[in-house]
Motif scaffolding. Structure first.
Motif, PDB file in Angstrom:
ATOM      1  N   SER A  24       0.830  -1.202   0.000  1.00  0.00           N
ATOM      2  CA  SER A  24       0.000   0.000   0.000  1.00  0.00           C
ATOM      3  C   SER A  24       0.869   1.259   0.000  1.00  0.00           C
ATOM      4  N   ALA A  25       1.922   1.244   0.796  1.00  0.00           N
ATOM      5  CA  ALA A  25       2.826   2.397   0.844  1.00  0.00           C
ATOM      6  C   ALA A  25       3.496   2.614  -0.509  1.00  0.00           C
ATOM      7  N   ARG A  26       3.960   1.535  -1.152  1.00  0.00           N
ATOM      8  CA  ARG A  26       4.615   1.663  -2.456  1.00  0.00           C
ATOM      9  C   ARG A  26       3.627   2.169  -3.504  1.00  0.00           C
ATOM     10  N   LEU A  27       2.395   1.674  -3.460  1.00  0.00           N
ATOM     11  CA  LEU A  27       1.389   2.146  -4.418  1.00  0.00           C
ATOM     12  C   LEU A  27       1.089   3.625  -4.211  1.00  0.00           C
ATOM     13  N   GLY A  28       1.028   4.049  -2.951  1.00  0.00           N
ATOM     14  CA  GLY A  28       0.813   5.466  -2.657  1.00  0.00           C
ATOM     15  C   GLY A  28       1.947   6.333  -3.179  1.00  0.00           C
ATOM     16  N   GLU A  29       3.180   5.854  -2.991  1.00  0.00           N
ATOM     17  CA  GLU A  29       4.338   6.606  -3.493  1.00  0.00           C
ATOM     18  C   GLU A  29       4.306   6.689  -5.017  1.00  0.00           C
ATOM     19  N   ALA A  30       3.957   5.585  -5.661  1.00  0.00           N
ATOM     20  CA  ALA A  30       3.892   5.576  -7.127  1.00  0.00           C
ATOM     21  C   ALA A  30       2.828   6.552  -7.623  1.00  0.00           C
ATOM     22  N   GLN A  31       1.694   6.583  -6.951  1.00  0.00           N
ATOM     23  CA  GLN A  31       0.617   7.507  -7.341  1.00  0.00           C
ATOM     24  C   GLN A  31       1.067   8.957  -7.176  1.00  0.00           C
ATOM     25  N   GLN A  32       1.737   9.248  -6.078  1.00  0.00           N
ATOM     26  CA  GLN A  32       2.234  10.614  -5.857  1.00  0.00           C
ATOM     27  C   GLN A  32       3.244  11.000  -6.929  1.00  0.00           C
ATOM     28  N   LEU A  33       4.099  10.058  -7.299  1.00  0.00           N
ATOM     29  CA  LEU A  33       5.103  10.327  -8.332  1.00  0.00           C
ATOM     30  C   LEU A  33       4.426  10.607  -9.671  1.00  0.00           C
ATOM     31  N   ARG A  34       3.413   9.807 -10.010  1.00  0.00           N
ATOM     32  CA  ARG A  34       2.685  10.047 -11.268  1.00  0.00           C
ATOM     33  C   ARG A  34       2.019  11.413 -11.264  1.00  0.00           C
ATOM     34  N   GLU A  35       1.404  11.765 -10.140  1.00  0.00           N
ATOM     35  CA  GLU A  35       0.733  13.073 -10.057  1.00  0.00           C
ATOM     36  C   GLU A  35       1.739  14.212 -10.173  1.00  0.00           C
ATOM     37  N   ALA A  36       2.904  14.053  -9.557  1.00  0.00           N
ATOM     38  CA  ALA A  36       3.934  15.094  -9.641  1.00  0.00           C
ATOM     39  C   ALA A  36       4.440  15.239 -11.075  1.00  0.00           C
ATOM     40  N   LYS A  37       4.637  14.115 -11.758  1.00  0.00           N
ATOM     41  CA  LYS A  37       5.097  14.180 -13.154  1.00  0.00           C
ATOM     42  C   LYS A  37       4.048  14.836 -14.046  1.00  0.00           C
ATOM     43  N   LEU A  38       2.790  14.501 -13.798  1.00  0.00           N
ATOM     44  CA  LEU A  38       1.712  15.093 -14.587  1.00  0.00           C
ATOM     45  C   LEU A  38       1.621  16.596 -14.348  1.00  0.00           C
ATOM     46  N   ALA A  39       1.749  17.011 -13.101  1.00  0.00           N
ATOM     47  CA  ALA A  39       1.709  18.444 -12.787  1.00  0.00           C
ATOM     48  C   ALA A  39       2.875  19.169 -13.463  1.00  0.00           C
ATOM     49  N   ARG A  40       4.058  18.562 -13.439  1.00  0.00           N
ATOM     50  CA  ARG A  40       5.224  19.173 -14.079  1.00  0.00           C
ATOM     51  C   ARG A  40       5.008  19.269 -15.589  1.00  0.00           C
ATOM     52  N   ALA A  41       4.456  18.230 -16.187  1.00  0.00           N
ATOM     53  CA  ALA A  41       4.194  18.247 -17.627  1.00  0.00           C
ATOM     54  C   ALA A  41       3.207  19.360 -17.977  1.00  0.00           C
ATOM     55  N   ARG A  42       2.204  19.553 -17.131  1.00  0.00           N
ATOM     56  CA  ARG A  42       1.252  20.645 -17.381  1.00  0.00           C
ATOM     57  C   ARG A  42       1.936  21.997 -17.308  1.00  0.00           C
ATOM     58  N   ARG A  43       2.801  22.178 -16.297  1.00  0.00           N
ATOM     59  CA  ARG A  43       3.517  23.460 -16.175  1.00  0.00           C
ATOM     60  C   ARG A  43       4.396  23.707 -17.389  1.00  0.00           C
ATOM     61  N   VAL A  44       5.118  22.691 -17.819  1.00  0.00           N
ATOM     62  CA  VAL A  44       6.000  22.840 -18.985  1.00  0.00           C
ATOM     63  C   VAL A  44       5.170  23.140 -20.235  1.00  0.00           C
ATOM     64  N   SER A  45       4.036  22.476 -20.361  1.00  0.00           N
ATOM     65  CA  SER A  45       3.170  22.711 -21.514  1.00  0.00           C
ATOM     66  C   SER A  45       2.655  24.148 -21.529  1.00  0.00           C
ATOM     67  N   ARG A  46       2.218  24.639 -20.365  1.00  0.00           N
ATOM     68  CA  ARG A  46       1.738  26.026 -20.300  1.00  0.00           C
ATOM     69  C   ARG A  46       2.867  27.004 -20.635  1.00  0.00           C
ATOM     70  N   LYS A  47       4.058  26.714 -20.152  1.00  0.00           N
ATOM     71  CA  LYS A  47       5.203  27.587 -20.439  1.00  0.00           C
ATOM     72  C   LYS A  47       5.493  27.605 -21.942  1.00  0.00           C
ATOM     73  N   ALA A  48       5.426  26.437 -22.574  1.00  0.00           N
ATOM     74  CA  ALA A  48       5.664  26.356 -24.019  1.00  0.00           C
ATOM     75  C   ALA A  48       4.582  27.102 -24.793  1.00  0.00           C
TER      76      ALA A  48
END
Length: 63
Positions: A24-48
């Motif tokens: 459960s802890a590993r799945l939670g960490e993986a979900q947080q990592l995916r959300e962080a990557k998605l948020a970063r991709a959105r920021r980069v996309s808006r900047k572009a």
């Protein structure tokens, strides 16, 4: 003998609970990592998009 079986069963259940908690802890960490990557991709996309818009405006002004 019964006490040994109960103890053994209890140990197995504890190990299963521990394994579930770790999974459960590993799945939670993986979900947080995916959300962080998605948020970063959105920021980069808006900047572009902003950079592209600024380039279009600069080109329009130059013409």
């Amino acid at each position: 003998m019964t006490q040994t079986l109960n103890w053994s069963n209890q140990m197995n259940l504890m190990n299963e609970d521990l394994a579930r908690a770790h999974m459960s802890a590993r799945l939670g960490e993986a979900q947080q990592l995916r959300e962080a990557k998605l948020a970063r991709a959105r920021r980069v996309s808006r900047k572009a998009e902003r950079a592209a818009q600024q380039a279009r405006l600069a080109l329009a002004r130059a013409l």
